[in-house]
Design a protein around this motif. Structure first.
Motif, PDB file in Angstrom:
ATOM      1  N   VAL A 165       0.757  -1.256  -0.227  1.00 28.06           N
ATOM      2  CA  VAL A 165       0.085   0.011  -0.077  1.00 28.06           C
ATOM      3  C   VAL A 165       0.861   1.272   0.201  1.00 28.06           C
ATOM      4  CG1 VAL A 165      -1.748   1.333   1.260  1.00 28.06           C
ATOM      5  CG2 VAL A 165      -2.196  -0.894   1.040  1.00 28.06           C
ATOM      6  N   MET A 166       1.851   1.414   0.834  1.00 29.43           N
ATOM      7  CA  MET A 166       2.826   2.328   0.865  1.00 29.43           C
ATOM      8  C   MET A 166       3.618   2.817  -0.367  1.00 29.43           C
ATOM      9  SD  MET A 166       2.487   4.129   3.603  1.00 29.43           S
ATOM     10  CE  MET A 166       3.574   5.381   2.864  1.00 29.43           C
ATOM     11  N   CYS A 167       3.971   1.656  -1.218  1.00 32.24           N
ATOM     12  CA  CYS A 167       4.731   1.796  -2.443  1.00 32.24           C
ATOM     13  C   CYS A 167       4.004   2.226  -3.498  1.00 32.24           C
ATOM     14  CB  CYS A 167       5.244   0.359  -2.840  1.00 32.24           C
ATOM     15  SG  CYS A 167       6.657  -0.041  -2.068  1.00 32.24           S
ATOM     16  N   VAL A 168       2.410   1.889  -3.312  1.00 32.89           N
ATOM     17  CA  VAL A 168       1.600   2.386  -4.452  1.00 32.89           C
ATOM     18  C   VAL A 168       1.270   4.037  -4.011  1.00 32.89           C
ATOM     19  CG1 VAL A 168      -0.949   2.330  -5.039  1.00 32.89           C
ATOM     20  CG2 VAL A 168       0.367   0.005  -4.900  1.00 32.89           C
ATOM     21  N   LEU A 169       1.140   4.370  -3.036  1.00 35.50           N
ATOM     22  CA  LEU A 169       1.058   5.503  -2.476  1.00 35.50           C
ATOM     23  C   LEU A 169       1.884   6.654  -2.743  1.00 35.50           C
ATOM     24  CD1 LEU A 169      -1.081   5.323   0.616  1.00 35.50           C
ATOM     25  CD2 LEU A 169      -1.919   5.919  -1.632  1.00 35.50           C
ATOM     26  N   TYR A 210       8.371   2.968  -7.181  1.00 34.95           N
ATOM     27  CA  TYR A 210       7.621   2.277  -6.160  1.00 34.95           C
ATOM     28  C   TYR A 210       6.706   1.234  -6.686  1.00 34.95           C
ATOM     29  CZ  TYR A 210      10.547   4.640  -2.790  1.00 34.95           C
ATOM     30  OH  TYR A 210      11.549   4.865  -1.672  1.00 34.95           O
ATOM     31  N   TYR A 211       6.173   1.698  -8.164  1.00 33.71           N
ATOM     32  CA  TYR A 211       5.243   1.045  -8.674  1.00 33.71           C
ATOM     33  C   TYR A 211       5.759  -0.479  -8.776  1.00 33.71           C
ATOM     34  CZ  TYR A 211       2.083   5.191  -9.541  1.00 33.71           C
ATOM     35  OH  TYR A 211       1.520   6.252  -9.070  1.00 33.71           O
ATOM     36  N   LEU A 212       6.997  -0.524  -9.364  1.00 37.53           N
ATOM     37  CA  LEU A 212       7.601  -1.671  -9.663  1.00 37.53           C
ATOM     38  C   LEU A 212       7.725  -2.351  -8.544  1.00 37.53           C
ATOM     39  CD1 LEU A 212       9.242  -3.697 -11.310  1.00 37.53           C
ATOM     40  CD2 LEU A 212      11.268  -2.315 -11.244  1.00 37.53           C
ATOM     41  N   LEU A 213       8.166  -1.883  -7.361  1.00 30.99           N
ATOM     42  CA  LEU A 213       8.454  -2.478  -6.002  1.00 30.99           C
ATOM     43  C   LEU A 213       7.126  -3.087  -5.416  1.00 30.99           C
ATOM     44  CD1 LEU A 213      10.969  -0.132  -4.609  1.00 30.99           C
ATOM     45  CD2 LEU A 213      11.398  -2.250  -5.444  1.00 30.99           C
ATOM     46  N   ALA A 214       5.905  -2.262  -5.825  1.00 28.04           N
ATOM     47  CA  ALA A 214       4.726  -2.642  -5.350  1.00 28.04           C
ATOM     48  C   ALA A 214       4.272  -3.931  -6.152  1.00 28.04           C
ATOM     49  CB  ALA A 214       3.528  -1.660  -5.522  1.00 28.04           C
ATOM     50  N   VAL A 215       4.560  -4.002  -7.521  1.00 27.99           N
ATOM     51  CA  VAL A 215       4.245  -5.300  -8.175  1.00 27.99           C
ATOM     52  C   VAL A 215       5.375  -6.355  -7.393  1.00 27.99           C
ATOM     53  CG1 VAL A 215       4.639  -6.548 -10.264  1.00 27.99           C
ATOM     54  CG2 VAL A 215       3.574  -4.166 -10.271  1.00 27.99           C
TER      55      VAL A 215
END
Length: 415
Positions: A82-86, A168-173
């Protein structure tokens, strides 16, 4: 098949946390460049990460078995996802404080769960040790890869841009993939129930340990070591960029050598300890660290990497500073091993708690002091400052060695 899916879940979870935890140095550099944050302000990010790990480790240690290891791992990964997406939407410094606090708290839950679950897929000490070392090896791989992942999203021609936050989008994935691996893994709910007073008893046990001279001098030594490691490791990307004038992406990639040197140093030390005494190795490493700092830092005054576009074109002097990690690497595991082997087995949990707390305090202190000196004076002064804790560590380790040879201290520790 079941142990394999559990192993993949554990290793995958540790891998993504390795990238996130060790991104603090990169984030500090980018916060300075793109968010107009001072070095002194940026230095507190280490504290948000380390102190949250220490505090959370203490409070959740007896709680996690009650809710189950699988649920704890899923909670940890979900919070981080959630934090990575935000993060790209927040794009403010307070967001990074919140991010690293969440990462720290989540990793505390993850580490306790992972270390506990390993026992579910191993049936003897050798297989347990082998799996633990494999997972820790995957963690180091994540540390190394993390520098390159972040550098791939940085535009050297537009240092003020926040586009790098798209990493952070990549990390969220990646976190999402780890979460799915945990979800399908047949991780059992622990049968053992922890009593309500276990947390208080563990806290009292830790306090009692600190009154023992051998433990106290060990705590001081561990604190000083982590102060050095985090002071250098966290600020190395910024040093490469602002002192050596290297491009941001090259600065971050070059800092990965520090992590590689730490990993190699521990592997080599494991072999050397078969032939030489642990104290001799520690002294040799500390002296080599001091010599390397004194020899390399004067050379950095002559480095101007502003025209360099690849990590393979970096001047020799720039490669030398990260290699301090090679000599630093054996110190921490050696000190921990000698200390734990001097204690009765029932004291290991309390001692581990002290190690976590004082390591966190040392890491935060090292980052803040280095950032403050870097901000007020220069990067060279900040790194020269490591000679002070190196000197103090020489003294404390010598006292620690002397105490381990005196029966009265060992008797007190084993009681």
């Amino acid at each position: 098949m079941k142990p394999i899916t559990i192993t993949i879940a554990l290793a995958g979870s540790y891998f993504v946390f390795a990238i996130l935890l060790n991104s603090v140095g990169t984030v500090i550099l980018q916060a300075i460049n793109s968010l107009d944050v001072s070095k002194t302000q940026a230095s507190v990010l280490e504290g948000y990460k380390d102190l949250s790990i220490a505090i959370m480790s203490f409070f959740v240690a007896s709680f996690i078995p009650r809710i189950g290891y699988k649920i704890a791992m899923l909670m940890a990964l979900s919070l981080v996802a959630v934090m990575c997406v935000l993060m790209p939407s927040i794009a403010e410094f307070y967001g990074f404080k919140l991010l690293f606090a969440v990462i720290g708290c989540s990793f505390a839950m993850m580490k306790i769960a992972v270390y506990s679950v390993i026992g579910q897929v191993t049936d003897n000490a050798n297989s347990h040790s082998a799996l633990l070392n494999t997972i820790e090896g995957v963690f180091m791989l994540g540390v190394l890869l993390g520098y390159w992942v972040f550098s791939g999203f940085i535009d050297n021609n537009n240092a003020q841009s926040n586009d790098w936050l798209n990493v952070y989008y990549l990390l969220a994935v990646m976190v999402g993939v780890a979460l799915l691996a945990v979800l399908v893994a047949p991780i059992k709910t622990p049968v053992i129930r922890v009593s309500a007073g276990a947390q208080w008893q563990a806290f009292v046990a830790m306090l009692k340990l600190t009154y023992q001279p051998l433990v106290l001098i060990f705590i001081i030594s561990a604190f000083l070591y982590v102060l050095i490691e985090q002071g250098v490791g966290t600020w190395l990307p910024t040093f490469n960029n602002q002192v050596l004038k290297l491009p941001v992406d090259v600065s971050i990639q070059l800092a990965s050598l520090f992590a590689a040197a730490l990993a190699l140093g521990r592997l080599v030390a494991g072999q050397l300890l078969r032939f030489i005494n642990w104290f001799s190795l520690l002294l040799g490493c500390l002296i080599a660290m001091a010599v390397l700092v004194l020899l390399v830092l004067p050379l950095t005054h002559e480095v101007d990497g502003s025209q360099i576009s690849s990590v393979f074109d970096v001047p020799f002097a720039a490669y030398m500073l990260p290699l301090i990690g090679f000599f630093m690497a054996p110190l921490y595991p050696l000190l921990n091993s000698v200390m734990l082997s001097s204690l009765a087995k029932h004291q290991h949990a309390a001692m581990t708690g002290l190690i976590v707390v004082f390591s966190a305090l040392g890491g935060t202190t090292g980052s803040v002091i280095t950032g403050l000196v870097f901000d007020k004076f220069s990067g060279q002064y900040a790194f020269y400052l490591t000679l002070v804790p190196i000197g103090l560590l020489l003294v404390s380790v010598s006292i620690f060695k002397k105490m381990t040879l005196q029966p009265q201290y060992l008797a007190a520790s084993a009681s």
